[in-house]
Design an enzyme around this catalytic site. Structure first.
Site, PDB file in Angstrom:
ATOM      1  N   SER A   1      65.802   9.751 -20.432  1.00  0.00           N
ATOM      2  CA  SER A   1      65.951  10.939 -19.567  1.00  0.00           C
ATOM      3  C   SER A   1      67.187  10.819 -18.679  1.00  0.00           C
ATOM      4  O   SER A   1      67.126  11.085 -17.476  1.00  0.00           O
ATOM      5  CB  SER A   1      64.697  11.168 -18.724  1.00  0.00           C
ATOM      6  OG  SER A   1      63.594  11.481 -19.534  1.00  0.00           O
ATOM      7  N   PRO A   2      68.347  10.459 -19.250  1.00  0.00           N
ATOM      8  CA  PRO A   2      69.548  10.286 -18.419  1.00  0.00           C
ATOM      9  C   PRO A   2      70.071  11.605 -17.860  1.00  0.00           C
ATOM     10  O   PRO A   2      70.883  11.590 -16.937  1.00  0.00           O
ATOM     11  CB  PRO A   2      70.557   9.658 -19.388  1.00  0.00           C
ATOM     12  CG  PRO A   2      70.134  10.163 -20.738  1.00  0.00           C
ATOM     13  CD  PRO A   2      68.633  10.185 -20.682  1.00  0.00           C
TER      14      PRO A   2
ATOM     15  N   TYR B   1      55.659   9.779 -30.651  1.00  0.00           N
ATOM     16  CA  TYR B   1      56.352  11.066 -30.696  1.00  0.00           C
ATOM     17  C   TYR B   1      55.845  11.848 -31.902  1.00  0.00           C
ATOM     18  O   TYR B   1      56.162  11.519 -33.048  1.00  0.00           O
ATOM     19  CB  TYR B   1      57.860  10.881 -30.780  1.00  0.00           C
ATOM     20  CG  TYR B   1      58.472  10.120 -29.614  1.00  0.00           C
ATOM     21  CD1 TYR B   1      57.789   9.967 -28.399  1.00  0.00           C
ATOM     22  CD2 TYR B   1      59.729   9.539 -29.720  1.00  0.00           C
ATOM     23  CE1 TYR B   1      58.358   9.265 -27.353  1.00  0.00           C
ATOM     24  CE2 TYR B   1      60.299   8.840 -28.668  1.00  0.00           C
ATOM     25  CZ  TYR B   1      59.602   8.701 -27.498  1.00  0.00           C
ATOM     26  OH  TYR B   1      60.167   8.007 -26.454  1.00  0.00           O
TER      27      TYR B   1
ATOM     28  N   HIS C   1      55.838   0.130 -25.458  1.00  0.00           N
ATOM     29  CA  HIS C   1      56.166   1.423 -24.854  1.00  0.00           C
ATOM     30  C   HIS C   1      55.716   1.516 -23.394  1.00  0.00           C
ATOM     31  O   HIS C   1      56.424   2.069 -22.549  1.00  0.00           O
ATOM     32  CB  HIS C   1      55.507   2.541 -25.677  1.00  0.00           C
ATOM     33  CG  HIS C   1      56.193   3.859 -25.564  1.00  0.00           C
ATOM     34  ND1 HIS C   1      56.148   4.807 -26.540  1.00  0.00           N
ATOM     35  CD2 HIS C   1      56.955   4.394 -24.592  1.00  0.00           C
ATOM     36  CE1 HIS C   1      56.842   5.872 -26.178  1.00  0.00           C
ATOM     37  NE2 HIS C   1      57.339   5.643 -24.995  1.00  0.00           N
TER      38      HIS C   1
ATOM     39  N   PHE D   1      67.783  18.898 -16.543  1.00  0.00           N
ATOM     40  CA  PHE D   1      68.089  19.467 -15.230  1.00  0.00           C
ATOM     41  C   PHE D   1      69.507  19.145 -14.779  1.00  0.00           C
ATOM     42  O   PHE D   1      70.227  20.022 -14.284  1.00  0.00           O
ATOM     43  CB  PHE D   1      67.084  18.949 -14.202  1.00  0.00           C
ATOM     44  CG  PHE D   1      67.173  19.642 -12.876  1.00  0.00           C
ATOM     45  CD1 PHE D   1      66.595  20.887 -12.683  1.00  0.00           C
ATOM     46  CD2 PHE D   1      67.826  19.049 -11.806  1.00  0.00           C
ATOM     47  CE1 PHE D   1      66.685  21.536 -11.465  1.00  0.00           C
ATOM     48  CE2 PHE D   1      67.917  19.682 -10.579  1.00  0.00           C
ATOM     49  CZ  PHE D   1      67.338  20.935 -10.400  1.00  0.00           C
TER      50      PHE D   1
ATOM     51  N   GLY E   1      67.887  13.946 -16.713  1.00  0.00           N
ATOM     52  CA  GLY E   1      66.793  14.532 -15.945  1.00  0.00           C
ATOM     53  C   GLY E   1      66.043  15.598 -16.718  1.00  0.00           C
ATOM     54  O   GLY E   1      65.673  16.633 -16.178  1.00  0.00           O
TER      55      GLY E   1
END
Length: 331
Positions: free
Chosen positions: A206-207, A60, A127, A212, A209
Site C-alpha cells: 500500500s505505498p 487473494y 502473511h 489516496f 495509500g
C-alpha cells in the site's frame, strides 16, 4: 529499470508489482472489477519494462490471484522473483483464522506451487503472525521448505520488532513486508532499524495509500459499492478531508517535476533507503507504467522537507485499519 537487493542477496527490480487487484471479484475490491485480459497484459508489459518482482498471496481471491499470475508468467519465468504468502486457515474458501504451523506452511506451499505452475517460490512470507505458535517454530518449518528446494528465501509480513529479532536469530529472514507510505510511517520508529540491524530488506505494501496518495479519491462518495476502502478509517467522512492536505502537498511536488502524484509518493519511499522496494498494486498497464517510471524521479531535499511538513510521522488522521485489522499487525 533499476534494481535493488533485499536481504541475503535477493536482487529485485526497484519497484515490484502488487498483483492483488488483478482478479475479478474475490475478497478484496478496489475500484471497478479487474479485466483479466488487461491484468495479464499488465504483467507482460511489466516484464518487458524490466520488472522482476511480483507479489501475490494464497488469500487473494482466495487462490485465484496465484492462478492468474501463474498463467501470465508461463514461458516467462526465467529471471523473475515470485513472492507469495501463507498463514491463514480456511474452511472451503472462507478464511477462519491464522495458522503459522509448519504443517500449514507445507500445505500452503504445495498449493501455491501448483497454482503458480512453478517449481520453487522465490520469496515465501508468513502473511500474518500467529501468536499461538513461537516464531522460531514458524520459521523452522519454512526453512524445511528451503532445504527441500521448494522455497528460495523466507520472509515475514506485519511482524513486530521483537518477533522480527527472534525470527532473525532462528533463520535467515530476507524481507519484511509491512505497510509504509507517506501517510503510514510507524515502521520508522523501530521496525526499519531492526530490519537494518539484521540485514533484512523492507517491502512496503500500500505505498500509495490504497490510491489516496495518487489523488485517485477526494470524496468517499467516489468509491463504488463494495469497495474495501469504504471500511478504511482514513477514508471516512471524518478523516478524509484532513488527509487531503497530504495529497495537495504531494501534488505541489509533482507539479514542480511534471510528474504524477503516484510517482512522487513512490520516489519518496525509494529515497528512504536502498533496502526499500515498494510493491504498488495495479491491474492496468497505464497505472503500472506510471508507477515504474518513479525509479527515474529524484526528489530534492526541499521536496522531502515539504512532504515531511505536510505528513510527519503520526500526522495522518485515522488508523490504517479498523479494530479487527489492527489486532493482526505489529505482533
Amino acid at each position: 529499470m533499476k534494481y535493488r537487493t533485499l536481504g541475503h542477496g535477493l536482487k529485485v527490480s526497484a519497484i515490484g508489482i502488487g498483483c492483488m487487484p488483478m482478479i475479478k471479484g474475490g475478497n478484496i475490491l478496489y475500484g471497478e472489477a479487474a479485466d483479466l485480459d488487461e491484468s495479464t497484459r499488465t504483467i507482460h508489459r511489466a516484464i518487458d519494462l524490466g520488472v522482476t518482482f511480483f507479489d501475490t498471496a494464497q488469500i487473494y481471491g482466495p487462490f485465484s490471484n496465484e492462478e492468474l499470475l501463474g498463467a501470465a508468467i508461463k514461458g516467462k519465468r526465467d529471471g523473475l522473483i515470485i513472492a507469495t504468502k501463507f498463514g491463514f486457515k480456511f474452511e472451503g474458501n472462507q478464511i477462519v483464522g491464522v495458522d503459522g504451523s509448519p504443517a500449514n506452511a507445507r500445505a500452503a506451499c504445495e498449493g501455491s506451487l501448483q497454482r503458480l505452475g512453478i517449481d520453487t517460490i522465490d520469496l515465501f512470507y508468513q502473511h500474518r503472525v500467529d501468536p499461538s505458535i513461537p516464531i522460531e517454530e514458524v520459521v523452522g518449518g519454512m526453512m524445511e521448505l528451503v532445504n527441500e528446494g521448494k522455497v528460495r528465501h523466507i520472509a515475514l509480513s506485519e511482524a513486530g520488532p521483537d518477533t522480527l529479532r527472534r525470527a532473525a536469530k532462528a533463520a535467515p529472514i530476507t524481507a519484511l513486508q509491512s505497510e509504509y507510505s507517506i501517510w503510514e510511517r510507524d515502521v520508522e520508529e523501530e521496525i526499519l532499524g531492526v530490519c537494518r540491524e539484521h540485514g533484512i530488506g523492507f517491502v512496503p505494501y500500500s505505498p500509495l495509500g490504497r490510491g489516496f496518495l495518487a489523488g485517485a479519491v477526494r470524496s468517499r462518495d467516489e468509491l463504488p459499492e463494495g469497495d474495501w476502502r469504504r471500511n478504511d478509517p482514513r477514508y471516512s467522512d471524518e478523516n478524509l478531508p484532513a488527509n487531503l492536505a497530504i495529497v495537495d502537498a504531494i501534488g505541489a511536488v509533482a507539479d514542480k517535476h511534471k510528474a504524477s502524484k503516484a510517482q512522487v509518493a513512490l520516489a519518496w519511499l525509494l529515497a528512504q533507503g536502498e533496502d526499500i522496494v515498494p510493491i504498488p498494486g495495479t491491474k492496468r498497464r497505464v497505472t503500472m507504467e506510471d508507477s515504474v517510471a518513479a525509479t527515474e524521479l529524484a526528489l530534492t531535499a526541499d521536496d522531502l522537507a515539504a512532504i515531511e511538513a505536510a505528513a510527519p510521522r503520526g500526522g495522518t488522521s485515522g488508523p490504517r485499519y479498523g479494530e479487527q485489522g489492527m489486532r493482526m499487525v505489529r505482533l
